[in-house]
Scaffold this active site. Structure first.
Site, PDB file in Angstrom:
ATOM      1  N   ASP A 139       0.927  -1.422   0.163  1.00 56.96           N
ATOM      2  CA  ASP A 139       0.055  -0.047  -0.025  1.00 56.96           C
ATOM      3  C   ASP A 139       0.844   1.264  -0.018  1.00 56.96           C
ATOM      4  O   ASP A 139       0.335   2.307  -0.294  1.00 56.96           O
ATOM      5  CB  ASP A 139      -0.870  -0.126   1.050  1.00 56.96           C
ATOM      6  CG  ASP A 139      -2.135  -1.003   1.224  1.00 56.96           C
ATOM      7  OD1 ASP A 139      -2.084  -1.659   0.237  1.00 56.96           O
ATOM      8  OD2 ASP A 139      -2.710  -1.286   2.297  1.00 56.96           O
ATOM      9  N   GLY A 182      -5.632  -0.872  -0.920  1.00 56.87           N
ATOM     10  CA  GLY A 182      -5.189   0.244  -0.482  1.00 56.87           C
ATOM     11  C   GLY A 182      -6.467   0.597   0.417  1.00 56.87           C
ATOM     12  O   GLY A 182      -7.495   1.444   0.035  1.00 56.87           O
ATOM     13  N   LEU A 284      -3.660 -11.011  -5.937  1.00 55.36           N
ATOM     14  CA  LEU A 284      -2.789 -11.171  -7.079  1.00 55.36           C
ATOM     15  C   LEU A 284      -1.662 -10.230  -6.783  1.00 55.36           C
ATOM     16  O   LEU A 284      -0.609 -10.251  -7.163  1.00 55.36           O
ATOM     17  CB  LEU A 284      -3.235 -10.728  -8.287  1.00 55.36           C
ATOM     18  CG  LEU A 284      -3.980 -12.135  -9.116  1.00 55.36           C
ATOM     19  CD1 LEU A 284      -4.941 -11.498 -10.353  1.00 55.36           C
ATOM     20  CD2 LEU A 284      -3.164 -13.026  -9.289  1.00 55.36           C
ATOM     21  N   GLN A 285      -1.893  -8.757  -6.049  1.00 52.41           N
ATOM     22  CA  GLN A 285      -1.063  -7.758  -6.155  1.00 52.41           C
ATOM     23  C   GLN A 285      -0.101  -8.110  -4.981  1.00 52.41           C
ATOM     24  O   GLN A 285       0.906  -7.532  -4.891  1.00 52.41           O
ATOM     25  CB  GLN A 285      -1.843  -6.843  -5.641  1.00 52.41           C
ATOM     26  CG  GLN A 285      -3.086  -6.273  -6.707  1.00 52.41           C
ATOM     27  CD  GLN A 285      -4.077  -5.161  -6.089  1.00 52.41           C
ATOM     28  OE1 GLN A 285      -3.771  -4.106  -6.030  1.00 52.41           O
ATOM     29  NE2 GLN A 285      -5.052  -5.738  -5.418  1.00 52.41           N
TER      30      GLN A 285
HETATM   31  O1  F6P Z   1      -2.103  -3.911   4.116  1.00 43.50           O
HETATM   32  C1  F6P Z   1      -1.918  -4.504   3.018  1.00 43.50           C
HETATM   33  C2  F6P Z   1      -3.227  -4.769   2.321  1.00 43.50           C
HETATM   34  O2  F6P Z   1      -2.924  -5.120   1.115  1.00 43.50           O
HETATM   35  C3  F6P Z   1      -4.470  -3.979   2.166  1.00 43.50           C
HETATM   36  O3  F6P Z   1      -4.743  -3.046   1.318  1.00 43.50           O
HETATM   37  C4  F6P Z   1      -5.733  -4.794   2.183  1.00 43.50           C
HETATM   38  O4  F6P Z   1      -6.841  -4.447   2.773  1.00 43.50           O
HETATM   39  C5  F6P Z   1      -5.237  -5.864   3.207  1.00 43.50           C
HETATM   40  O5  F6P Z   1      -3.784  -6.187   3.011  1.00 43.50           O
HETATM   41  C6  F6P Z   1      -5.737  -7.356   2.837  1.00 43.50           C
HETATM   42  O6  F6P Z   1      -5.121  -8.387   3.884  1.00 43.50           O
HETATM   43  P1  F6P Z   1      -5.429  -9.541   3.901  1.00 43.50           P
HETATM   44  O7  F6P Z   1      -6.792 -10.155   3.046  1.00 43.50           O
HETATM   45  O8  F6P Z   1      -4.362 -10.556   3.785  1.00 43.50           O
HETATM   46  O9  F6P Z   1      -5.930  -9.874   5.713  1.00 43.50           O
END
Ligand code: F6P
Length: 359
Positions: A139, A182, A284-285
């Site tokens: 992010d 994000g 994927l990001q």
């Molecule tokens: O903090 C990074 C991030 O990519 C955020 O943008 C997103 O909301 C979050 O991680 C999602 O994380 P997870 O689904 O792995 O808990």
């Protein structure tokens, strides 16, 4: 000298390159290196602590993920524990962690993580643990560093997706809304949207008006451009509204943000009569090979973290302040979350070439 490395929070491309650089530069100084598995779980008996040698980090710089695994549920100050009835509670296990650090003869820890890990590190530092942080998040929302590693890779993944969406959107005269990560910040949406030539970019820093978004799409139609690409950060929200939430997260985790693309696609279709589709790029990001930029930055960060420990600069975070890698106090990095400045040149550039922010 014995140091330990931990990776916490969501993964980001480049974690392995940081680990490799830190291990290699520590080993060259004659130090012992330990790897704490799964955040701090490895120090609390829920996973292990492993030796890291030159051999353990061979051939990993280009790999996504982390050889140390990671979790966003191992905060030692709010550690999840099952009650007899199966529900979970959060308990403070920091004393246990401090004891384990002493028992293992760990002189200093390198913590690689985002804002959550930085806040934990600051508390551990306050309890006497020598700790140096490496900022990680796709992010790019950590202050004090021009960028975090993982961001460039995520942006490139998003650009590739936008490129592919363009041809199908154009063939069908459709609007395609693509949601990128994000939760609080729009850096990925902004950078991928401008570089990928999106028509509308929606970010949390600039609340949108759906009618302005539709007007941009209608205007394109009038000039013969019958398709549009909207890139939206998952945390974007309408003026006076709230960001979309996907549902409950597990105890100890942040709320799951998402769903804005689907909501937008329905609204745009209803208001413009144009056929709309949405997709969520999601994790994927976070996957895949780090770009050259991220690999180099991660390697510089890993080596800089070891230098910081050698120089006694603990309670600090390594940061990119071009052309140098510096260290800054954790308190400074945590003072405020880095967000897109709506006056920044990238936003101005986007507006100058006709990209709408829905405002
Ligand atoms: O903090 C990074 C991030 O990519 C955020 O943008 C997103 O909301 C979050 O991680 C999602 O994380 P997870 O689904 O792995 O808990």
């Amino acid at each position: 000298m014995r140091i330990a490395i931990s990776t916490g929070g969501g993964d980001a491309p480049g974690l392995n390159a940081v680990i490799r650089a830190a291990v290699l530069s520590a080993v060259r100084r004659g130090w012992d290196v330990l790897g704490i598995m799964r955040g701090y779980a490895g120090l609390l008996g829920d996973d292990e602590v492993i030796p890291l040698t030159r051999e353990s980090v061979q051939g990993i710089a280009h790999l996504g993920g982390t050889i140390l695994r990671t979790t966003n549920r191992a905060n030692p100050f709010q550690y999840p524990r099952s009650r007899p009835d199966g529900t979970l509670e959060e308990v403070d296990r920091s004393d246990e962690l401090l004891k384990r650090v002493v028992d293992l003869g760990i002189d200093a820890i390198i913590s690689i993580g985002g804002d959550g890990s930085l806040a934990i590190a600051q508390k551990l530092h306050g309890r006497g643990v020598k700790i140096v942080c490496v900022p990680k998040t796709i992010d790019n929302d950590v202050s004090g560093t021009l960028t975090t590693f993982g961001f460039d890779t995520a942006v490139n993944t998003a650009i590739e997706a936008i490129d592919k969406l363009h041809t199908t959107a154009e063939s069908h005269d459709r609007v395609i809304v693509m949601e990128v990560m994000g939760r609080h910040t729009g850096f990925i949406a902004l950078h991928s949207g401008v570089a990928g030539t999106a028509d509308v970019i929606l970010i949390p820093e600039i609340p949108y008006d759906i009618e302005k978004v539709c007007e941009k799409i209608r205007e394109r139609d009038r000039t013969g451009r019958r398709f549009s690409i909207v890139v939206v950060a998952e945390g974007a929200f309408p003026v006076g509204g709230q960001f979309s939430v996907l549902g409950d997260s597990l105890p100890g985790q942040a709320v799951r943000v998402g769903g804005v693309a689907d909501r937008l696609a329905r609204e745009i279709q209803a208001r413009t009569g144009k056929e709309c589709r949405s997709l969520v790029l999601g994790h994927l990001q976070r996957g895949g090979m780090p770009t050259g930029f991220d690999r180099l930055l991660a390697t510089r960060f890993g080596a800089a973290a070891v230098r910081a420990i050698a120089d006694g600069r603990c309670g600090e975070m390594v940061a990119l302040q071009p052309p140098n890698i510096v260290t800054i106090p954790l308190a400074e990095a945590l003072r405020e979350q880095k967000r897109v400045n709506p006056q920044h040149d990238v936003v101005t550039t986007a507006r100058a070439i006709g990209i709408s922010f829905g405002d």
